[in-house]
Design a protein around this motif. Structure first.
Motif, PDB file in Angstrom:
ATOM      1  N   UNK A 147      28.146  45.230  55.007  1.00  0.00           N
ATOM      2  CA  UNK A 147      29.118  44.549  54.871  1.00  0.00           C
ATOM      3  C   UNK A 147      29.022  43.158  54.394  1.00  0.00           C
ATOM      4  N   UNK A 148      29.447  42.520  53.387  1.00  0.00           N
ATOM      5  CA  UNK A 148      29.039  41.108  52.881  1.00  0.00           C
ATOM      6  C   UNK A 148      30.205  40.317  53.675  1.00  0.00           C
ATOM      7  N   UNK A 149      29.596  38.925  53.677  1.00  0.00           N
ATOM      8  CA  UNK A 149      30.626  37.937  54.253  1.00  0.00           C
ATOM      9  C   UNK A 149      32.165  38.101  53.416  1.00  0.00           C
ATOM     10  N   UNK A 150      32.051  38.572  52.272  1.00  0.00           N
ATOM     11  CA  UNK A 150      33.581  38.615  51.571  1.00  0.00           C
ATOM     12  C   UNK A 150      33.973  39.849  51.699  1.00  0.00           C
ATOM     13  N   UNK A 151      33.594  40.639  52.656  1.00  0.00           N
ATOM     14  CA  UNK A 151      34.250  41.985  52.827  1.00  0.00           C
ATOM     15  C   UNK A 151      33.803  43.059  51.794  1.00  0.00           C
ATOM     16  N   UNK A 152      32.934  42.739  50.770  1.00  0.00           N
ATOM     17  CA  UNK A 152      32.532  43.804  50.005  1.00  0.00           C
ATOM     18  C   UNK A 152      31.458  44.926  50.693  1.00  0.00           C
ATOM     19  N   UNK A 153      31.745  46.028  50.286  1.00  0.00           N
ATOM     20  CA  UNK A 153      30.961  47.280  50.742  1.00  0.00           C
ATOM     21  C   UNK A 153      30.640  47.914  49.525  1.00  0.00           C
ATOM     22  N   UNK A 154      29.369  48.462  49.550  1.00  0.00           N
ATOM     23  CA  UNK A 154      28.287  49.085  48.420  1.00  0.00           C
ATOM     24  C   UNK A 154      28.569  47.934  47.357  1.00  0.00           C
ATOM     25  N   UNK A 155      28.948  48.248  45.929  1.00  0.00           N
ATOM     26  CA  UNK A 155      28.996  47.271  45.197  1.00  0.00           C
ATOM     27  C   UNK A 155      30.474  47.118  44.531  1.00  0.00           C
ATOM     28  N   UNK A 156      31.469  47.139  45.812  1.00  0.00           N
ATOM     29  CA  UNK A 156      32.933  47.072  45.384  1.00  0.00           C
ATOM     30  C   UNK A 156      33.197  45.482  45.979  1.00  0.00           C
ATOM     31  N   UNK A 157      33.539  44.776  45.250  1.00  0.00           N
ATOM     32  CA  UNK A 157      33.686  43.536  45.674  1.00  0.00           C
ATOM     33  C   UNK A 157      35.307  43.057  45.320  1.00  0.00           C
ATOM     34  N   UNK A 158      35.441  41.966  46.158  1.00  0.00           N
ATOM     35  CA  UNK A 158      36.983  41.567  45.960  1.00  0.00           C
ATOM     36  C   UNK A 158      37.304  41.050  44.607  1.00  0.00           C
ATOM     37  N   UNK A 159      38.370  41.296  44.474  1.00  0.00           N
ATOM     38  CA  UNK A 159      39.119  40.691  43.194  1.00  0.00           C
ATOM     39  C   UNK A 159      38.302  41.249  42.010  1.00  0.00           C
ATOM     40  N   UNK A 160      37.874  42.393  42.065  1.00  0.00           N
ATOM     41  CA  UNK A 160      37.299  43.016  40.979  1.00  0.00           C
ATOM     42  C   UNK A 160      37.846  44.432  40.783  1.00  0.00           C
ATOM     43  N   UNK A 161      37.853  45.192  39.679  1.00  0.00           N
ATOM     44  CA  UNK A 161      38.275  46.389  39.392  1.00  0.00           C
ATOM     45  C   UNK A 161      37.808  47.611  40.437  1.00  0.00           C
ATOM     46  N   UNK A 162      36.534  47.202  40.944  1.00  0.00           N
ATOM     47  CA  UNK A 162      36.010  48.671  41.753  1.00  0.00           C
ATOM     48  C   UNK A 162      36.843  49.019  42.761  1.00  0.00           C
ATOM     49  N   UNK A 163      37.092  48.153  43.718  1.00  0.00           N
ATOM     50  CA  UNK A 163      37.977  48.715  44.803  1.00  0.00           C
ATOM     51  C   UNK A 163      39.293  49.450  44.482  1.00  0.00           C
ATOM     52  N   UNK A 164      39.829  49.287  43.520  1.00  0.00           N
ATOM     53  CA  UNK A 164      41.063  49.893  43.050  1.00  0.00           C
ATOM     54  C   UNK A 164      40.764  51.070  42.309  1.00  0.00           C
ATOM     55  N   UNK A 165      39.650  51.359  42.021  1.00  0.00           N
ATOM     56  CA  UNK A 165      39.592  52.814  41.310  1.00  0.00           C
ATOM     57  C   UNK A 165      40.135  53.764  42.435  1.00  0.00           C
ATOM     58  N   UNK A 166      40.747  54.999  41.946  1.00  0.00           N
ATOM     59  CA  UNK A 166      41.612  55.819  42.728  1.00  0.00           C
ATOM     60  C   UNK A 166      40.776  56.999  42.820  1.00  0.00           C
ATOM     61  N   UNK A 167      39.891  57.344  41.878  1.00  0.00           N
ATOM     62  CA  UNK A 167      39.378  58.836  42.040  1.00  0.00           C
ATOM     63  C   UNK A 167      37.935  58.714  42.450  1.00  0.00           C
ATOM     64  N   UNK A 168      37.726  59.705  43.228  1.00  0.00           N
ATOM     65  CA  UNK A 168      36.104  59.909  43.778  1.00  0.00           C
ATOM     66  C   UNK A 168      35.093  59.915  42.477  1.00  0.00           C
ATOM     67  N   UNK A 169      33.814  59.134  42.684  1.00  0.00           N
ATOM     68  CA  UNK A 169      32.959  59.276  41.625  1.00  0.00           C
ATOM     69  C   UNK A 169      32.241  58.335  41.584  1.00  0.00           C
ATOM     70  N   UNK A 170      31.306  57.875  40.565  1.00  0.00           N
ATOM     71  CA  UNK A 170      30.552  56.793  40.539  1.00  0.00           C
ATOM     72  C   UNK A 170      30.815  55.822  39.276  1.00  0.00           C
ATOM     73  N   UNK A 171      30.694  54.556  39.410  1.00  0.00           N
ATOM     74  CA  UNK A 171      31.268  53.508  38.535  1.00  0.00           C
ATOM     75  C   UNK A 171      30.015  52.730  38.121  1.00  0.00           C
ATOM     76  N   UNK A 172      30.054  52.059  36.901  1.00  0.00           N
ATOM     77  CA  UNK A 172      29.224  50.935  36.551  1.00  0.00           C
ATOM     78  C   UNK A 172      29.804  49.746  36.870  1.00  0.00           C
TER      79      UNK A 172
END
Length: 270
Positions: A147-172
């Motif tokens: 867990x990063x100090x900003x609350x990110x996990x894996x490469x899913x960062x706040x205020x980015x599209x990654x955490x909002x992806x609704x389907x299981x999978x792998x993203x760039x």
């Protein structure tokens, strides 16, 4: 379905790594007594790699039939094969090169020097996962996350599209706020298909993210707040990381049970 989120506090970073390592080996022995194989997801970061090194240092590692264990990663930096910043490279140094896990059971993300662009690399890893699961994603028995100090996990960062992806999978990821900007990552819905998610974090700089996650912050703002395994989710933390969690919730055996929007804490064992 009811699941659980627990917070287990350790005196310091060394105790944290040792405890998680011992729990991991014990759980793997139990799992392999019950099933033919197990899929695990590894993470990077200094504490995550310390846990892998602690696993390698325990004699009980030789009680595991590693030929029945498959290792995946939650995310990876878009750098060349063998680069010191790759989570894969660090995990090999800390653990994988020290155990009898067949090369075919180790599933690293593609590297930037393999002739693929980020999107194609994400698609290839998705296909590899589906092939391993016989047409569906494999069931991850244990997924490690930092867990990063900003609350990110894996490469899913706040205020980015990654955490909002609704389907299981792998993203760039093309716009990581931490270098390098290019990353590959599992999506949150795929992470949350894991039976057990073990989040390992240490240091006072992680306290705010932990407090926000436990308070139910929006996933888009604090991605770790959206993590919930199908059986159990455990926050393994050191004392410094517990500083913004109420004292009543941070006894070594305290844990939270129920749906993510409830707030019932009770006492139990992992």
């Amino acid at each position: 379905m009811t699941t659980e989120r627990r917070v287990l506090v350790h005196a310091d970073r060394a105790a944290l790594a040792g405890s998680v390592a011992a729990r991991f080996l014990t759980k793997m022995i139990d799992l392999l007594d019950e099933q033919d194989e197990a899929h695990i997801v590894l993470t990077g970061g200094s504490v995550g790699i310390e846990v892998l090194a602690a696993i390698a240092a325990l004699p009980a590692r030789d009680q595991i039939d590693w030929s029945r264990v498959h290792a995946w990663w939650g995310d990876e930096r878009w750098v060349p094969t063998g680069h010191a910043d790759r989570n894969e490279h660090q995990a090999r140094d800390a653990l994988l090169d020290r155990i009898a896990m067949p090369a075919s059971n180790i599933h690293p993300f593609p590297a930037s020097d393999e002739g693929l662009d980020l999107e194609a690399a994400a698609q290839r890893y998705r296909e590899e996962l589906l092939a391993a699961g016989g047409g569906d994603f494999p069931t991850f028995a244990i997924t490690f996350l930092g867990v990063g100090p900003d609350g990110h996990i894996a490469s899913l960062f706040p205020e980015r599209d990654g955490p909002r992806v609704a389907e299981p999978g792998v993203i760039a990821v093309h716009d990581s706020p931490k270098p390098p900007p290019g990353r590959l990552t599992l999506t949150l819905p795929l992470i949350n298909q894991s039976e057990r998610i073990w989040l390992v974090l240490a240091g006072a700089d992680k306290a705010a993210a932990l407090g926000l996650a436990l308070a139910g912050a929006a996933v888009a703002d604090v991605p770790v707040g959206g993590v919930l395994g199908t059986k159990r989710t455990v926050f393994f933390i050191d004392d410094e990381a517990s500083s913004e969690v109420p004292e009543s919730l941070i006894a070594p055996t305290s844990y939270w049970t129920g749906a993510m929007d409830q707030a019932e804490w009770t006492v139990g064992e992992d």
